[in-house]
Write a protein that holds these residues in place. Structure first.
Motif, PDB file in Angstrom:
ATOM      1  N   ASP A   1       0.830  -1.212   0.000  1.00 46.27           N
ATOM      2  CA  ASP A   1       0.000   0.000   0.000  1.00 46.27           C
ATOM      3  C   ASP A   1       0.862   1.258   0.000  1.00 46.27           C
ATOM      4  O   ASP A   1       0.592   2.209  -0.747  1.00 46.27           O
ATOM      5  CB  ASP A   1      -0.922   0.007   1.220  1.00 46.27           C
ATOM      6  CG  ASP A   1      -2.021  -1.043   1.132  1.00 46.27           C
ATOM      7  OD1 ASP A   1      -2.265  -1.558   0.026  1.00 46.27           O
ATOM      8  OD2 ASP A   1      -2.633  -1.350   2.175  1.00 46.27           O
ATOM      9  N   LEU A   2       1.897   1.263   0.836  1.00 43.84           N
ATOM     10  CA  LEU A   2       2.786   2.430   0.862  1.00 43.84           C
ATOM     11  C   LEU A   2       3.480   2.598  -0.479  1.00 43.84           C
ATOM     12  O   LEU A   2       3.615   3.728  -0.981  1.00 43.84           O
ATOM     13  CB  LEU A   2       3.823   2.263   1.977  1.00 43.84           C
ATOM     14  CG  LEU A   2       4.876   3.375   2.059  1.00 43.84           C
ATOM     15  CD1 LEU A   2       4.214   4.729   2.265  1.00 43.84           C
ATOM     16  CD2 LEU A   2       5.872   3.089   3.176  1.00 43.84           C
ATOM     17  N   ALA A   3       3.913   1.495  -1.078  1.00 42.05           N
ATOM     18  CA  ALA A   3       4.577   1.574  -2.386  1.00 42.05           C
ATOM     19  C   ALA A   3       3.634   2.132  -3.452  1.00 42.05           C
ATOM     20  O   ALA A   3       4.055   2.917  -4.311  1.00 42.05           O
ATOM     21  CB  ALA A   3       5.075   0.192  -2.800  1.00 42.05           C
ATOM     22  N   LEU A   4       2.362   1.744  -3.395  1.00 41.14           N
ATOM     23  CA  LEU A   4       1.387   2.256  -4.362  1.00 41.14           C
ATOM     24  C   LEU A   4       1.218   3.762  -4.204  1.00 41.14           C
ATOM     25  O   LEU A   4       1.110   4.493  -5.199  1.00 41.14           O
ATOM     26  CB  LEU A   4       0.045   1.549  -4.171  1.00 41.14           C
ATOM     27  CG  LEU A   4      -1.056   1.917  -5.169  1.00 41.14           C
ATOM     28  CD1 LEU A   4      -0.646   1.523  -6.591  1.00 41.14           C
ATOM     29  CD2 LEU A   4      -2.372   1.246  -4.791  1.00 41.14           C
ATOM     30  N   ILE A   5       1.223   4.231  -2.961  1.00 35.19           N
ATOM     31  CA  ILE A   5       1.118   5.669  -2.713  1.00 35.19           C
ATOM     32  C   ILE A   5       2.339   6.392  -3.265  1.00 35.19           C
ATOM     33  O   ILE A   5       2.225   7.429  -3.939  1.00 35.19           O
ATOM     34  CB  ILE A   5       0.955   5.945  -1.201  1.00 35.19           C
ATOM     35  CG1 ILE A   5      -0.397   5.421  -0.709  1.00 35.19           C
ATOM     36  CG2 ILE A   5       1.074   7.440  -0.902  1.00 35.19           C
ATOM     37  CD1 ILE A   5      -0.543   5.425   0.798  1.00 35.19           C
ATOM     38  N   ARG A   6       3.538   5.852  -2.984  1.00 33.57           N
ATOM     39  CA  ARG A   6       4.766   6.483  -3.468  1.00 33.57           C
ATOM     40  C   ARG A   6       4.820   6.454  -4.991  1.00 33.57           C
ATOM     41  O   ARG A   6       5.260   7.427  -5.621  1.00 33.57           O
ATOM     42  CB  ARG A   6       5.992   5.760  -2.891  1.00 33.57           C
ATOM     43  CG  ARG A   6       6.094   5.759  -1.375  1.00 33.57           C
ATOM     44  CD  ARG A   6       6.191   7.160  -0.799  1.00 33.57           C
ATOM     45  NE  ARG A   6       7.325   7.887  -1.323  1.00 33.57           N
ATOM     46  CZ  ARG A   6       8.569   7.766  -0.864  1.00 33.57           C
ATOM     47  NH1 ARG A   6       8.833   6.932   0.133  1.00 33.57           N
ATOM     48  NH2 ARG A   6       9.548   8.489  -1.386  1.00 33.57           N
ATOM     49  N   GLN A   7       4.388   5.354  -5.588  1.00 29.22           N
ATOM     50  CA  GLN A   7       4.355   5.257  -7.043  1.00 29.22           C
ATOM     51  C   GLN A   7       3.425   6.320  -7.633  1.00 29.22           C
ATOM     52  O   GLN A   7       3.774   7.023  -8.586  1.00 29.22           O
ATOM     53  CB  GLN A   7       3.890   3.864  -7.474  1.00 29.22           C
ATOM     54  CG  GLN A   7       3.752   3.698  -8.981  1.00 29.22           C
ATOM     55  CD  GLN A   7       3.085   2.375  -9.368  1.00 29.22           C
ATOM     56  OE1 GLN A   7       2.686   1.597  -8.505  1.00 29.22           O
ATOM     57  NE2 GLN A   7       2.959   2.125 -10.657  1.00 29.22           N
ATOM     58  N   THR A   8       2.237   6.425  -7.057  1.00 28.23           N
ATOM     59  CA  THR A   8       1.246   7.383  -7.559  1.00 28.23           C
ATOM     60  C   THR A   8       1.722   8.811  -7.369  1.00 28.23           C
ATOM     61  O   THR A   8       1.503   9.678  -8.238  1.00 28.23           O
ATOM     62  CB  THR A   8      -0.093   7.174  -6.834  1.00 28.23           C
ATOM     63  OG1 THR A   8      -0.507   5.810  -6.977  1.00 28.23           O
ATOM     64  CG2 THR A   8      -1.167   8.081  -7.395  1.00 28.23           C
ATOM     65  N   SER A   9       2.390   9.080  -6.244  1.00 25.38           N
ATOM     66  CA  SER A   9       2.932  10.421  -6.007  1.00 25.38           C
ATOM     67  C   SER A   9       3.971  10.785  -7.061  1.00 25.38           C
ATOM     68  O   SER A   9       3.978  11.905  -7.589  1.00 25.38           O
ATOM     69  CB  SER A   9       3.551  10.480  -4.603  1.00 25.38           C
ATOM     70  OG  SER A   9       4.125  11.751  -4.362  1.00 25.38           O
ATOM     71  N   ALA A  10       4.849   9.823  -7.397  1.00 22.02           N
ATOM     72  CA  ALA A  10       5.878  10.078  -8.404  1.00 22.02           C
ATOM     73  C   ALA A  10       5.276  10.270  -9.796  1.00 22.02           C
ATOM     74  O   ALA A  10       5.806  11.025 -10.617  1.00 22.02           O
ATOM     75  CB  ALA A  10       6.879   8.923  -8.426  1.00 22.02           C
TER      76      ALA A  10
END
Length: 233
Positions: free
Chosen positions: A137-146
């Motif tokens: 979930d955290l990785a998905l957030i970081r991916q989407t932010s980038a």
């Protein structure tokens, strides 16, 4: 004195015991070596499992030390020194080590303003079904932010809306991005209340709550009073 002949019951007992001895001898002759081989194999497998677990624990300990050293190098701005060990650890069989190494690689790429490369690295974590869900979930957030500037706003909402739930550990981070996407869609009636909800949620980091208060205010919703009430004894 004449010997008393055995009774039928005693005679049958002797015959039965003799038959059992014959059967046991025959069984052992036929199957004994296979039983021994099976027991030996079972013990070998059990020993192998114990050894594998021991090696896994040892490997995890060594890899943990390597990861810690690599992060120390990153903190000291020694990105080149950290690059090789992080690449190795990114292929670790230990999920937590693998995820942490890839997060670190993604952060290095972000620092270099390589948003595409960082998004790809975070995307690998998000797609790794063997990892615990909080990592993904955290990785998905970081991916989407980038990727935020290159994604359509409705894609941001679709990706992160499942995480924008009160009580979710990533409510603040995901909610902030979804609210920003609502603004891109000119849906202020959705963005404002979401910013206000983020501002009210005590489990959200203070920095995110502070930004949410400001954004809610810009959109005509006063979230300051609610936050101050939460702080009051």
């Amino acid at each position: 004195m004449a010997v008393t002949p055995p009774t039928d019951e005693a005679f049958l007992r002797e015959v039965d015991e003799e038959l059992r001895r014959d059967q046991l001898t025959s069984f052992w002759t036929r199957y004994g070596r296979w039983l021994l081989a099976g027991i030996g194999l079972a013990l070998a497998v059990f020993g192998g499992v114990l050894y594998w677990q021991h090696r896994q624990t040892e490997a995890a300990g060594v890899q943990g030390e390597q990861l810690s050293a690599a992060i120390d190098d990153l903190t000291a701005q020694k990105t080149d020194a950290a690059a090789v060990p992080l690449e190795t650890l990114a292929g670790s069989d230990v999920g937590g080590i693998r995820a942490s190494a890839k997060f670190s690689q993604g952060n290095v790429l972000l620092a270099k303003n390589d948003l595409k490369g960082a998004a790809a690295k975070f995307g690998e974590i998000a797609a790794d079904t063997s990892l615990a869900q909080p990592f993904r979930d955290l990785a998905l957030i970081r991916q989407t932010s980038a990727e935020f500037d290159t994604l359509k706003p409705d894609m941001v909402v679709t990706r992160l809306k499942p995480l924008v739930v009160k009580g979710n550990p990533w409510f603040g981070s995901a909610g902030e991005l979804v609210a920003a996407a609502y603004l891109e869609m000119n849906r202020k009636e959705l963005a404002g209340p979401l910013f206000a909800q983020i501002a009210k949620e005590e489990t959200v980091p203070a920095s995110i709550r502070q930004r949410a208060v400001q954004m809610a205010g810009v959109l005509g919703i006063d979230a300051v009073d609610t936050v101050e009430e939460k702080k009051a004894p």
